[in-house]
Design a protein around this motif. Structure first.
Motif, PDB file in Angstrom:
ATOM      1  N   SER A  74     -25.788  -5.184 -48.256  1.00 49.32           N
ATOM      2  CA  SER A  74     -24.904  -5.005 -49.408  1.00 49.32           C
ATOM      3  C   SER A  74     -24.988  -6.173 -50.386  1.00 49.32           C
ATOM      4  O   SER A  74     -24.770  -5.995 -51.585  1.00 49.32           O
ATOM      5  CB  SER A  74     -23.454  -4.843 -48.930  1.00 49.32           C
ATOM      6  OG  SER A  74     -23.053  -5.977 -48.168  1.00 49.32           O
ATOM      7  N   GLN A  75     -25.313  -7.371 -49.877  1.00 54.48           N
ATOM      8  CA  GLN A  75     -25.429  -8.566 -50.713  1.00 54.48           C
ATOM      9  C   GLN A  75     -26.719  -9.300 -50.341  1.00 54.48           C
ATOM     10  O   GLN A  75     -26.717 -10.206 -49.509  1.00 54.48           O
ATOM     11  CB  GLN A  75     -24.215  -9.489 -50.508  1.00 54.48           C
ATOM     12  CG  GLN A  75     -22.886  -8.903 -50.926  1.00 54.48           C
ATOM     13  CD  GLN A  75     -22.774  -8.770 -52.440  1.00 54.48           C
ATOM     14  OE1 GLN A  75     -23.454  -9.481 -53.190  1.00 54.48           O
ATOM     15  NE2 GLN A  75     -21.921  -7.864 -52.897  1.00 54.48           N
ATOM     16  N   PRO A  76     -27.862  -8.913 -50.920  1.00 56.05           N
ATOM     17  CA  PRO A  76     -29.149  -9.503 -50.520  1.00 56.05           C
ATOM     18  C   PRO A  76     -29.234 -11.011 -50.707  1.00 56.05           C
ATOM     19  O   PRO A  76     -30.101 -11.653 -50.118  1.00 56.05           O
ATOM     20  CB  PRO A  76     -30.158  -8.780 -51.419  1.00 56.05           C
ATOM     21  CG  PRO A  76     -29.479  -7.509 -51.814  1.00 56.05           C
ATOM     22  CD  PRO A  76     -28.029  -7.839 -51.910  1.00 56.05           C
ATOM     23  N   THR A 112     -26.926 -12.872 -39.451  1.00 52.52           N
ATOM     24  CA  THR A 112     -27.632 -12.970 -38.174  1.00 52.52           C
ATOM     25  C   THR A 112     -27.230 -11.796 -37.296  1.00 52.52           C
ATOM     26  O   THR A 112     -26.109 -11.285 -37.391  1.00 52.52           O
ATOM     27  CB  THR A 112     -27.304 -14.291 -37.450  1.00 52.52           C
ATOM     28  OG1 THR A 112     -25.885 -14.378 -37.251  1.00 52.52           O
ATOM     29  CG2 THR A 112     -27.793 -15.485 -38.244  1.00 52.52           C
ATOM     30  N   VAL A 113     -28.177 -11.395 -36.424  1.00 51.84           N
ATOM     31  CA  VAL A 113     -27.932 -10.292 -35.496  1.00 51.84           C
ATOM     32  C   VAL A 113     -28.374 -10.729 -34.107  1.00 51.84           C
ATOM     33  O   VAL A 113     -29.575 -10.914 -33.860  1.00 51.84           O
ATOM     34  CB  VAL A 113     -28.692  -9.019 -35.910  1.00 51.84           C
ATOM     35  CG1 VAL A 113     -28.458  -7.913 -34.890  1.00 51.84           C
ATOM     36  CG2 VAL A 113     -28.286  -8.573 -37.301  1.00 51.84           C
ATOM     37  N   PRO A 114     -27.449 -10.910 -33.157  1.00 53.60           N
ATOM     38  CA  PRO A 114     -27.840 -11.228 -31.778  1.00 53.60           C
ATOM     39  C   PRO A 114     -28.277  -9.954 -31.059  1.00 53.60           C
ATOM     40  O   PRO A 114     -27.509  -8.991 -30.962  1.00 53.60           O
ATOM     41  CB  PRO A 114     -26.563 -11.820 -31.173  1.00 53.60           C
ATOM     42  CG  PRO A 114     -25.448 -11.235 -31.993  1.00 53.60           C
ATOM     43  CD  PRO A 114     -25.992 -10.969 -33.355  1.00 53.60           C
ATOM     44  N   LEU A 115     -29.515  -9.938 -30.574  1.00 51.29           N
ATOM     45  CA  LEU A 115     -30.000  -8.766 -29.850  1.00 51.29           C
ATOM     46  C   LEU A 115     -29.303  -8.666 -28.498  1.00 51.29           C
ATOM     47  O   LEU A 115     -29.046  -9.681 -27.841  1.00 51.29           O
ATOM     48  CB  LEU A 115     -31.517  -8.856 -29.660  1.00 51.29           C
ATOM     49  CG  LEU A 115     -32.385  -8.832 -30.924  1.00 51.29           C
ATOM     50  CD1 LEU A 115     -33.859  -8.822 -30.548  1.00 51.29           C
ATOM     51  CD2 LEU A 115     -32.046  -7.631 -31.805  1.00 51.29           C
ATOM     52  N   THR A 167     -33.772  -3.072 -39.447  1.00 51.85           N
ATOM     53  CA  THR A 167     -32.519  -2.911 -40.181  1.00 51.85           C
ATOM     54  C   THR A 167     -31.390  -2.562 -39.219  1.00 51.85           C
ATOM     55  O   THR A 167     -31.541  -1.675 -38.369  1.00 51.85           O
ATOM     56  CB  THR A 167     -32.656  -1.811 -41.248  1.00 51.85           C
ATOM     57  OG1 THR A 167     -33.728  -2.159 -42.139  1.00 51.85           O
ATOM     58  CG2 THR A 167     -31.373  -1.662 -42.047  1.00 51.85           C
ATOM     59  N   PHE A 168     -30.271  -3.260 -39.369  1.00 50.12           N
ATOM     60  CA  PHE A 168     -29.079  -3.022 -38.555  1.00 50.12           C
ATOM     61  C   PHE A 168     -27.957  -2.614 -39.512  1.00 50.12           C
ATOM     62  O   PHE A 168     -27.266  -3.469 -40.082  1.00 50.12           O
ATOM     63  CB  PHE A 168     -28.702  -4.281 -37.770  1.00 50.12           C
ATOM     64  CG  PHE A 168     -29.778  -4.751 -36.825  1.00 50.12           C
ATOM     65  CD1 PHE A 168     -29.782  -4.364 -35.496  1.00 50.12           C
ATOM     66  CD2 PHE A 168     -30.796  -5.580 -37.277  1.00 50.12           C
ATOM     67  CE1 PHE A 168     -30.773  -4.794 -34.626  1.00 50.12           C
ATOM     68  CE2 PHE A 168     -31.790  -6.018 -36.418  1.00 50.12           C
ATOM     69  CZ  PHE A 168     -31.780  -5.618 -35.088  1.00 50.12           C
ATOM     70  N   SER A 169     -27.803  -1.314 -39.667  1.00 48.84           N
ATOM     71  CA  SER A 169     -26.831  -0.809 -40.640  1.00 48.84           C
ATOM     72  C   SER A 169     -25.405  -1.182 -40.257  1.00 48.84           C
ATOM     73  O   SER A 169     -24.588  -1.534 -41.124  1.00 48.84           O
ATOM     74  CB  SER A 169     -26.961   0.710 -40.770  1.00 48.84           C
ATOM     75  OG  SER A 169     -28.266   1.060 -41.189  1.00 48.84           O
ATOM     76  N   ALA A 170     -25.086  -1.106 -38.950  1.00 49.95           N
ATOM     77  CA  ALA A 170     -23.720  -1.422 -38.518  1.00 49.95           C
ATOM     78  C   ALA A 170     -23.366  -2.874 -38.799  1.00 49.95           C
ATOM     79  O   ALA A 170     -22.204  -3.198 -39.075  1.00 49.95           O
ATOM     80  CB  ALA A 170     -23.563  -1.111 -37.031  1.00 49.95           C
TER      81      ALA A 170
END
Length: 329
Positions: free
Chosen positions: A130-132, A137-140, A190-193
Motif C-alpha cells: 500500500s505504501q511502496p 518485514t515478514v518472518p517465515l 508477495t504477502f497480501s495479509a
C-alpha cells in the motif's frame, strides 16, 4: 642588324640544326637553345651540408640470418588445463549459528542444526504494497524454525531447500554466507495479509564492517577464483561437441554481467568485494562438478601474503622474541 633579318637568320639556323638536335640527347638540345637565345641556365640545387645521409637499406634476406631482423611470432593461445580446477568447497560450519543479512544490511537468516538435518529462522525484508516507500518485514513460519531439506551438492556446495515455506527458497552455502534464490515462478514473494512484498534473492552474509578489514584477502582469493572459472570454461569448450560449444561460450560471456547484477546491492561491495568472490568461487565449483571432478579434493589454493617484518627501532628488532609479533609462517 635589322630585326627582320635577325629573325630570318635564326630560323635558317634552326632549320639547318633541327636534324642534329632531334638526334641529340635532351640535355644537349637544351644547352643549344639556351646559348642561341641567351637564356642563362639555372644552377643545379646544392644539397645542404652537414645533414647525415640516409643509411643504405640492406637487401632482404632469409629470417634468422645475421643482420636480418627476426619475424615476430604470432601470440600463442593459452594452454588448456589438463583437468578441472577445483577450489576448496565451503564449510557449513562457517554459516551455522551466524546471523546473516540480505546484502549485509536487512532481514535475518540463521541456520541451525536439528539432529541430522538443518533448520532456518528467516525474516524477509520488503516494502509495503500500500505504501511502496515504506519498508516491512515478514518472518517465515511465524518466526519459528523452518525445516530444510538437504539436496546434497549438485553444484559442488551444500544445498538446502525450504519448499514448504510461504516463500519457497533455495539456499546454496558459500564460505561465510548463503546464496538464496526462489523456487517459485519469479524472484518476488508477495504477502497480501502482511501488506508486504519481498525479493529475497541475493547473498545473505555479514555486515560490511566485518568485511572491509579483509579486503586484501578477498582480492587475492578472487584472482584465483576468476582464473579457475576461466580454465574450467576453457576445458568444457574443448571437451564439448561442436553443437554444444555455443551455449558454453554464451554462458561464459554472461558470467561477469550476472555476477555484477547479483552483487550490486551488497553493502559497500566496491570496498571489500566479498560478494564477487563468493559468486566466483561457487561458479568455479559448479563448473568443476559438471566436468566430473571430485570437489572434495581441491586442486587450487590461495597463497596467503606473507607479512613484512617491522623496521628495527633503536637497535632492537621488534620481531624478535618479546619484541613484537612474530612473522606467521
Amino acid at each position: 642588324m635589322p630585326p627582320t633579318r635577325s629573325l630570318l637568320l635564326s630560323a635558317l639556323v634552326l632549320a639547318v640544326a633541327a636534324p642534329t638536335l632531334l638526334a641529340a640527347p635532351p640535355a644537349r638540345a637544351q644547352n643549344f637553345f639556351e646559348r642561341l637565345f641567351g637564356i642563362k641556365p639555372e644552377r643545379p640545387p646544392v644539397p645542404p651540408r652537414g645533414l647525415p645521409e640516409a643509411p643504405a637499406v640492406p637487401p632482404p634476406g632469409a629470417p634468422g640470418e645475421p643482420g636480418q631482423p627476426s619475424v615476430p611470432e604470432a601470440p600463442r593461445p593459452a594452454p588448456v588445463p589438463a583437468r578441472p580446477v577445483v577450489l576448496k568447497a565451503p564449510s557449513e560450519e562457517s554459516v551455522v549459528g551466524q546471523d546473516l543479512q540480505l546484502n549485509g544490511m536487512s532481514g535475518s537468516l540463521k541456520l541451525e542444526r536439528s539432529g541430522n538435518g538443518a533448520t532456518a529462522r528467516i525474516t524477509l525484508p520488503g516494502t509495503k504494497i500500500s505504501q511502496p516507500t515504506e519498508s516491512c518485514t515478514v518472518p517465515l513460519g511465524g518466526g519459528n524454525p523452518i525445516t530444510l531439506s538437504s539436496e546434497g551438492k549438485p553444484e559442488g556446495v551444500p544445498r538446502y531447500e525450504a519448499a514448504g515455506a510461504e516463500c519457497p527458497l533455495r539456499l546454496d552455502v558459500t564460505e561465510g554466507g548463503v546464496l538464496v534464490s526462489t523456487l517459485g515462478s519469479g524472484p518476488v514473494c508477495t504477502f497480501s495479509a502482511a501488506d508486504c512484498t519481498t525479493t529475497p534473492t541475493g547473498l545473505w552474509g555479514p555486515a560490511p564492517a566485518t568485511l572491509v578489514p579483509r579486503a586484501g584477502e578477498f582480492d587475492t582469493a578472487r584472482g584465483v577464483a576468476d582464473k579457475a572459472v576461466r580454465d574450467n570454461y576453457k576445458l568444457m569448450t574443448q571437451r564439448a561437441r561442436r553443437e554444444d560449444v555455443r551455449p558454453i561460450v554464451t554462458e561464459q560471456a554472461a558470467f561477469s554481467s550476472d555476477r555484477e547484477q547479483f552483487c550490486r546491492g551488497y553493502a559497500r561491495e566496491g570496498t571489500h568485494g566479498f560478494c564477487h568472490l563468493r559468486f566466483s568461487e561457487n561458479r568455479a565449483l559448479a563448473l568443476a562438478t559438471r566436468l566430473g571432478a571430485n570437489t572434495a579434493v581441491p586442486t587450487a589454493a590461495v597463497t596467503q601474503r606473507r607479512s613484512r617484518p617491522k623496521p628495527a627501532v633503536e637497535g632492537l628488532n621488534p620481531d624478535a622474541a618479546g619484541g613484537g609479533d612474530a612473522i606467521p609462517e
